[in-house]
Design a protein around this motif. Structure first.
Motif, PDB file in Angstrom:
ATOM      1  N   UNK A 165       0.824  -1.192  -0.004  1.00 46.43           N
ATOM      2  CA  UNK A 165       0.116  -0.051  -0.140  1.00 46.43           C
ATOM      3  C   UNK A 165       0.900   1.205  -0.195  1.00 46.43           C
ATOM      4  N   UNK A 166       0.360   2.297  -0.782  1.00 43.27           N
ATOM      5  CA  UNK A 166       1.655   3.414  -1.071  1.00 43.27           C
ATOM      6  C   UNK A 166       0.371   4.585  -1.058  1.00 43.27           C
ATOM      7  N   UNK A 167       1.234   5.630  -0.672  1.00 40.43           N
ATOM      8  CA  UNK A 167       0.574   7.007  -0.537  1.00 40.43           C
ATOM      9  C   UNK A 167       1.049   7.943  -1.419  1.00 40.43           C
ATOM     10  N   UNK A 168       0.061   8.881  -1.978  1.00 38.05           N
ATOM     11  CA  UNK A 168       0.453   9.952  -2.617  1.00 38.05           C
ATOM     12  C   UNK A 168       1.324  10.859  -2.023  1.00 38.05           C
ATOM     13  N   UNK A 169       2.428  11.490  -2.784  1.00 40.73           N
ATOM     14  CA  UNK A 169       3.415  12.352  -2.312  1.00 40.73           C
ATOM     15  C   UNK A 169       4.500  11.650  -1.731  1.00 40.73           C
ATOM     16  N   UNK A 170       4.663  10.581  -2.040  1.00 37.03           N
ATOM     17  CA  UNK A 170       5.686   9.603  -1.129  1.00 37.03           C
ATOM     18  C   UNK A 170       6.500   8.886  -2.092  1.00 37.03           C
ATOM     19  N   UNK A 171       7.844   8.770  -1.830  1.00 36.76           N
ATOM     20  CA  UNK A 171       8.668   7.988  -2.631  1.00 36.76           C
ATOM     21  C   UNK A 171       9.210   6.739  -2.004  1.00 36.76           C
ATOM     22  N   UNK A 172       9.145   5.502  -2.389  1.00 35.59           N
ATOM     23  CA  UNK A 172       9.419   4.119  -2.067  1.00 35.59           C
ATOM     24  C   UNK A 172      10.365   3.677  -2.615  1.00 35.59           C
ATOM     25  N   UNK A 173      11.317   2.845  -1.955  1.00 34.10           N
ATOM     26  CA  UNK A 173      12.607   2.068  -2.456  1.00 34.10           C
ATOM     27  C   UNK A 173      12.492   0.588  -2.071  1.00 34.10           C
ATOM     28  N   UNK A 174      12.668  -0.034  -3.272  1.00 35.09           N
ATOM     29  CA  UNK A 174      12.881  -1.669  -2.977  1.00 35.09           C
ATOM     30  C   UNK A 174      14.096  -1.873  -2.219  1.00 35.09           C
ATOM     31  N   UNK A 175      14.083  -2.879  -1.261  1.00 29.62           N
ATOM     32  CA  UNK A 175      15.284  -3.138  -0.410  1.00 29.62           C
ATOM     33  C   UNK A 175      15.173  -4.846  -0.346  1.00 29.62           C
ATOM     34  N   UNK A 176      16.328  -5.396  -0.265  1.00 26.61           N
ATOM     35  CA  UNK A 176      16.604  -6.478  -0.034  1.00 26.61           C
ATOM     36  C   UNK A 176      16.841  -6.958   1.220  1.00 26.61           C
ATOM     37  N   UNK A 177      16.325  -8.114   1.891  1.00 27.21           N
ATOM     38  CA  UNK A 177      16.466  -8.598   3.246  1.00 27.21           C
ATOM     39  C   UNK A 177      17.300  -9.675   2.790  1.00 27.21           C
ATOM     40  N   UNK A 178      18.794  -9.374   3.242  1.00 27.26           N
ATOM     41  CA  UNK A 178      20.064 -10.291   2.781  1.00 27.26           C
ATOM     42  C   UNK A 178      20.075 -11.527   3.686  1.00 27.26           C
ATOM     43  N   UNK A 179      20.284 -12.651   3.140  1.00 20.91           N
ATOM     44  CA  UNK A 179      20.488 -13.784   4.271  1.00 20.91           C
ATOM     45  C   UNK A 179      22.123 -13.614   4.631  1.00 20.91           C
ATOM     46  N   UNK A 180      22.717 -14.573   5.167  1.00 23.20           N
ATOM     47  CA  UNK A 180      24.052 -14.702   5.742  1.00 23.20           C
ATOM     48  C   UNK A 180      25.007 -14.483   4.781  1.00 23.20           C
ATOM     49  N   UNK A 181      26.027 -13.621   4.914  1.00 19.46           N
ATOM     50  CA  UNK A 181      26.996 -13.260   4.040  1.00 19.46           C
ATOM     51  C   UNK A 181      26.662 -12.841   2.819  1.00 19.46           C
ATOM     52  N   UNK A 182      25.532 -12.322   2.675  1.00 18.24           N
ATOM     53  CA  UNK A 182      24.982 -11.702   1.530  1.00 18.24           C
ATOM     54  C   UNK A 182      24.951 -12.706   0.503  1.00 18.24           C
ATOM     55  N   UNK A 183      24.615 -14.146   0.593  1.00 20.38           N
ATOM     56  CA  UNK A 183      24.694 -15.172  -0.380  1.00 20.38           C
ATOM     57  C   UNK A 183      23.170 -15.436  -0.643  1.00 20.38           C
ATOM     58  N   UNK A 184      22.291 -15.215  -0.011  1.00 17.03           N
ATOM     59  CA  UNK A 184      20.753 -15.494  -0.459  1.00 17.03           C
ATOM     60  C   UNK A 184      19.822 -13.871  -0.154  1.00 17.03           C
ATOM     61  N   UNK A 185      18.863 -13.983  -0.868  1.00 16.04           N
ATOM     62  CA  UNK A 185      17.727 -12.857  -0.441  1.00 16.04           C
ATOM     63  C   UNK A 185      16.710 -13.747  -0.024  1.00 16.04           C
ATOM     64  N   UNK A 186      16.584 -13.021   1.533  1.00 16.80           N
ATOM     65  CA  UNK A 186      15.460 -13.554   2.294  1.00 16.80           C
ATOM     66  C   UNK A 186      14.100 -13.367   2.049  1.00 16.80           C
ATOM     67  N   UNK A 187      13.944 -11.955   1.332  1.00 11.31           N
ATOM     68  CA  UNK A 187      12.732 -11.324   1.015  1.00 11.31           C
ATOM     69  C   UNK A 187      13.122  -9.966   0.620  1.00 11.31           C
ATOM     70  N   UNK A 188      11.922  -9.149   0.181  1.00 12.04           N
ATOM     71  CA  UNK A 188      11.838  -7.717  -0.038  1.00 12.04           C
ATOM     72  C   UNK A 188      10.963  -6.964   0.653  1.00 12.04           C
ATOM     73  N   UNK A 189      11.483  -5.815   1.018  1.00 13.25           N
ATOM     74  CA  UNK A 189      10.582  -4.919   1.561  1.00 13.25           C
ATOM     75  C   UNK A 189      10.499  -3.512   0.829  1.00 13.25           C
ATOM     76  N   UNK A 190       9.650  -2.970   0.975  1.00 10.68           N
ATOM     77  CA  UNK A 190       9.413  -1.573   0.503  1.00 10.68           C
ATOM     78  C   UNK A 190       9.418  -0.609   1.476  1.00 10.68           C
ATOM     79  N   UNK A 191      10.466   0.418   1.447  1.00  7.74           N
ATOM     80  CA  UNK A 191      10.722   1.500   2.421  1.00  7.74           C
ATOM     81  C   UNK A 191      10.174   2.729   1.752  1.00  7.74           C
ATOM     82  N   UNK A 192       9.356   3.543   2.534  1.00  7.65           N
ATOM     83  CA  UNK A 192       9.342   4.898   2.413  1.00  7.65           C
ATOM     84  C   UNK A 192      10.731   5.551   2.865  1.00  7.65           C
ATOM     85  N   UNK A 193      11.121   6.538   1.807  1.00  9.12           N
ATOM     86  CA  UNK A 193      12.443   7.191   1.858  1.00  9.12           C
ATOM     87  C   UNK A 193      12.096   8.625   1.987  1.00  9.12           C
ATOM     88  N   UNK A 194      10.964   9.125   2.130  1.00  8.84           N
ATOM     89  CA  UNK A 194      10.807  10.515   2.509  1.00  8.84           C
ATOM     90  C   UNK A 194      10.692  10.848   4.024  1.00  8.84           C
TER      91      UNK A 194
END
Length: 129
Positions: free
Chosen positions: A100-129
């Motif tokens: 769910x996103x809101x007008x007037x905001x900027x969001x960035x996709x971020x990876x939830x990295x696993x141990x030693x940056x060897x896997x991608x455990x998930x993705x989150x959307x962060x509000x960067x404003x």
């Protein structure tokens, strides 16, 4: 490979990465005021030296071009399809998110990295404003 061919490839990759900052409007009608839309941003398809790359592939079933890293959408709930690439292992995992996103905001996709940056455990959307 000849020097000219290598130079041409390097210039093509540079042009592609430079054009990777494009944004696309994913709603019908004329362009709206910034406070009416939300911008969602991922990483460029080609990144140099980044251990993890998060690439936005689709929004609400609509494909995103390889040169587009950001989309402008109306506020509300959207379904995102995202690829997470791990440079070291060359693995790609695909993730579907309902956000769910809101007008007037900027969001960035971020990876939830696993141990030693060897896997991608998930993705989150962060509000960067």
């Amino acid at each position: 490979m000849s020097c000219n061919a290598a130079r041409w490839i390097a210039m093509a990759l540079l042009a592609l990465s430079a054009s990777g900052c494009m944004s696309v409007q994913l709603y019908e009608g004329p362009k709206r005021d910034r406070d009416e839309i939300a911008r969602i941003t991922g990483d460029p398809v080609i990144t140099a030296g980044s251990p993890i790359t998060v690439v936005l592939r689709q929004v609400d079933g609509q494909d995103i071009g390889v040169t587009q890293t950001s989309v402008d959408v109306l506020e509300g709930t959207h379904t995102l399809l995202v690829d997470c690439r791990i440079a070291e292992t060359k693995r790609v995992s695909r993730h579907s998110l309902e956000v769910e996103v809101f007008g007037g905001r900027t969001y960035r996709l971020r990876a939830d990295a696993g141990p030693a940056l060897r896997e991608c455990a998930g993705i989150t959307l962060e509000n960067v404003d």
